[in-house]
Design an enzyme around this catalytic site. Structure first.
Site, PDB file in Angstrom:
ATOM      1  CE  LYS A   1       0.683   1.346   4.545  1.00  0.00           C
ATOM      2  NZ  LYS A   1       1.476   2.519   4.938  1.00  0.00           N
TER       3      LYS A   1
ATOM      4  N   PRO B   1      10.050  -4.017   0.455  1.00  0.00           N
ATOM      5  CG  PRO B   1      11.014  -1.960  -0.086  1.00  0.00           C
ATOM      6  CD  PRO B   1      10.084  -3.012  -0.601  1.00  0.00           C
TER       7      PRO B   1
ATOM      8  N   GLY C   1      10.053  -1.982   6.728  1.00  0.00           N
ATOM      9  CA  GLY C   1      10.356  -0.684   7.365  1.00  0.00           C
ATOM     10  C   GLY C   1      10.342   0.460   6.376  1.00  0.00           C
ATOM     11  CB  ALA C   2       9.664   0.619   2.907  1.00  0.00           C
ATOM     12  N   GLY C   3       7.185   1.679   5.036  1.00  0.00           N
ATOM     13  CA  GLY C   3       5.884   2.349   5.011  1.00  0.00           C
ATOM     14  C   GLY C   3       4.986   1.801   3.919  1.00  0.00           C
ATOM     15  CG  LEU C   4       6.341   0.564   0.461  1.00  0.00           C
ATOM     16  CD1 LEU C   4       7.532  -0.061  -0.273  1.00  0.00           C
ATOM     17  CD2 LEU C   4       5.448   1.310  -0.541  1.00  0.00           C
ATOM     18  N   GLY C   5       3.636  -1.311   4.058  1.00  0.00           N
ATOM     19  CA  GLY C   5       2.685  -2.270   4.641  1.00  0.00           C
ATOM     20  C   GLY C   5       2.959  -3.722   4.290  1.00  0.00           C
ATOM     21  N   GLY C   6       4.182  -4.047   3.904  1.00  0.00           N
ATOM     22  CA  GLY C   6       4.484  -5.415   3.462  1.00  0.00           C
ATOM     23  C   GLY C   6       4.143  -6.481   4.496  1.00  0.00           C
TER      24      GLY C   6
ATOM     25  CB  SER D   1       0.333  -4.780   7.485  1.00  0.00           C
ATOM     26  OG  SER D   1       1.062  -4.075   8.448  1.00  0.00           O
TER      27      SER D   1
ATOM     28  CG  ASP E   1      -0.491   0.295   8.430  1.00  0.00           C
ATOM     29  OD1 ASP E   1      -1.372   1.096   8.769  1.00  0.00           O
ATOM     30  OD2 ASP E   1       0.663   0.638   8.096  1.00  0.00           O
TER      31      ASP E   1
HETATM   32  O1  C5P Z   1      -0.254  -1.071  15.215  1.00  0.00           O
HETATM   33  P1  C5P Z   1       1.202  -1.348  15.003  1.00  0.00           P
HETATM   34  O2  C5P Z   1       1.713  -2.468  15.855  1.00  0.00           O
HETATM   35  O3  C5P Z   1       1.552  -1.518  13.558  1.00  0.00           O
HETATM   36  O4  C5P Z   1       1.982  -0.032  15.450  1.00  0.00           O
HETATM   37  C1  C5P Z   1       3.369   0.000  15.675  1.00  0.00           C
HETATM   38  C2  C5P Z   1       3.689   1.143  16.619  1.00  0.00           C
HETATM   39  O5  C5P Z   1       3.446   2.395  15.978  1.00  0.00           O
HETATM   40  C3  C5P Z   1       2.809   1.159  17.862  1.00  0.00           C
HETATM   41  O6  C5P Z   1       3.364   0.397  18.882  1.00  0.00           O
HETATM   42  C4  C5P Z   1       2.765   2.631  18.213  1.00  0.00           C
HETATM   43  O7  C5P Z   1       3.930   2.976  18.945  1.00  0.00           O
HETATM   44  C5  C5P Z   1       2.857   3.315  16.867  1.00  0.00           C
HETATM   45  N1  C5P Z   1       1.541   3.723  16.352  1.00  0.00           N
HETATM   46  C6  C5P Z   1       0.918   4.831  16.906  1.00  0.00           C
HETATM   47  N2  C5P Z   1      -0.297   5.227  16.415  1.00  0.00           N
HETATM   48  C7  C5P Z   1      -0.884   4.576  15.394  1.00  0.00           C
HETATM   49  C8  C5P Z   1      -0.261   3.448  14.814  1.00  0.00           C
HETATM   50  C9  C5P Z   1       0.956   3.057  15.323  1.00  0.00           C
HETATM   51  O8  C5P Z   1       1.436   5.444  17.848  1.00  0.00           O
HETATM   52  N3  C5P Z   1      -2.043   5.021  14.914  1.00  0.00           N
END
Ligand code: C5P
Length: 297
Positions: free
Chosen positions: A12, A97, A99-104, A106, A139
């Site tokens: 995503k 990849p 840790g890229a923000g691409l939701g892989g 998830s 995500d």
């Molecule tokens: O939900 P997820 O485990 O992917 O989130 C990872 C970390 O990102 C959370 O532990 C939180 O520290 C932070 N997060 C947040 N607010 C969100 C989503 C994620 O603070 N809406």
């Protein structure tokens, strides 16, 4: 005899991302528009009767294969919810990849749930599926809808949006990851906490960003991430000069994407990506396209 299915896990991008404030539960309230794209991981999920183990094998040795992998956690969560003790083997071919923000990760987890439903014929209703997904990560639920999706709450409260016409999408990954937790923490140091129980108007009455067409978009993480890695900011400027309709950081980074009308524009913009970065060419993927291409025959 063991049975298996092969499934794609699409990535995503975030077309917009607004962080409204820290919540009492430690998360951050946000509003975002997710868009699935054709860049994908591939999974093979197999039920192997006779044992009770969950095994995840990944072609990238840097990706953990045990409980730190969301795919593993998805399989365990599914077994728990269905009171099932089948042995599950999952082979994961990573292309998105981490840790890229691409939701892989998830997406891998979401499609693991779908694959297990297909394999066992034990179909969950959408509500139960979304609940398991939300427990795995903010995500994950969006990948149970696909296409263009509005995300509220911590991102896990998802609503399908009308798809926009398909576009060419260029994704540039600089090779380093951004820690999402840390990015939220940094962001919120300048925000007022939301009061316990406060309810922010959901959407519709006062849209926070344009939702009806491809338009320049905003991501609240850009100022923090660009301050640390100015090379991302300068690539964004170059993408826009090269004719991108939108160029934006996805999630909390580190990947940057650009959306184009034509393949020619995309190819011209691609030349601006610094050497050594990973480059992916993709298309935006509508909800219908997402479901059509999910399972491999
Ligand atoms: O939900 P997820 O485990 O992917 O989130 C990872 C970390 O990102 C959370 O532990 C939180 O520290 C932070 N997060 C947040 N607010 C969100 C989503 C994620 O603070 N809406």
């Amino acid at each position: 005899m063991s049975r298996s299915v092969r499934i794609r896990a699409f990535a995503k991008i975030n077309l917009n991302l607004k962080v409204l404030g820290p919540r009492p539960d430690g998360y951050h309230e946000l509003r975002t528009v997710y868009q699935t794209i054709t860049l994908a991981d591939r999974l093979e999920v197999r039920l192997a009767p006779g044992s009770t183990a969950v095994q995840v094998e990944c072609d990238n040795p840097q990706i953990p294969s045990g409980p730190d992998n969301l795919v593993y956690r998805a399989a365990i969560a599914w077994r728990r919810a269905r009171r099932d003790r089948s042995a599950i083997q999952i082979r994961l071919a990573k292309r998105i990849p981490a840790g890229a923000g691409l939701g892989g990760g998830s997406s891998d987890a979401a499609v693991t749930l779908l694959a297990l439903e297909r394999l066992t014929g034990d179909r969950l209703d959408l509500k139960a599926r979304l609940e398991i997904a939300a427990g795995l990560g903010s995500d994950v639920p969006l990948f149970l809808l696909g296409g263009r999706v509005l995300g509220c709450g911590r991102g896990e409260e998802v609503y399908p949006l009308l798809d926009l016409p398909s576009r060419f999408c260029l994704v540039a990954f600089p090779g380093f990851s951004v820690n999402t937790r840390e990015a939220f923490r940094q962001f919120s140091s300048g925000l007022t906490p939301l009061k316990s129980g406060s309810r922010i108007g959901k959407f519709g009455a006062r849209p926070l960003f344009p939702m009806m067409e491809w338009e320049p978009a905003e991501n609240d993480f850009e100022p923090i991430v660009f301050a640390k890695w100015p090379e991302l900011a300068s690539l964004k400027r170059r993408f826009i000069q090269a004719g991108a309709e939108t160029a934006l950081l996805t999630g909390s980074g580190s990947a940057l994407y650009a959306v184009f009308d034509s393949a020619e524009q995309l190819l011209r913009a691609r030349q601006h990506i610094p050497p050594g970065w990973k480059v992916f060419r993709a298309r935006t993927l509508s909800r219908a396209g997402y479901w059509r291409q999910l399972f491999e025959s």
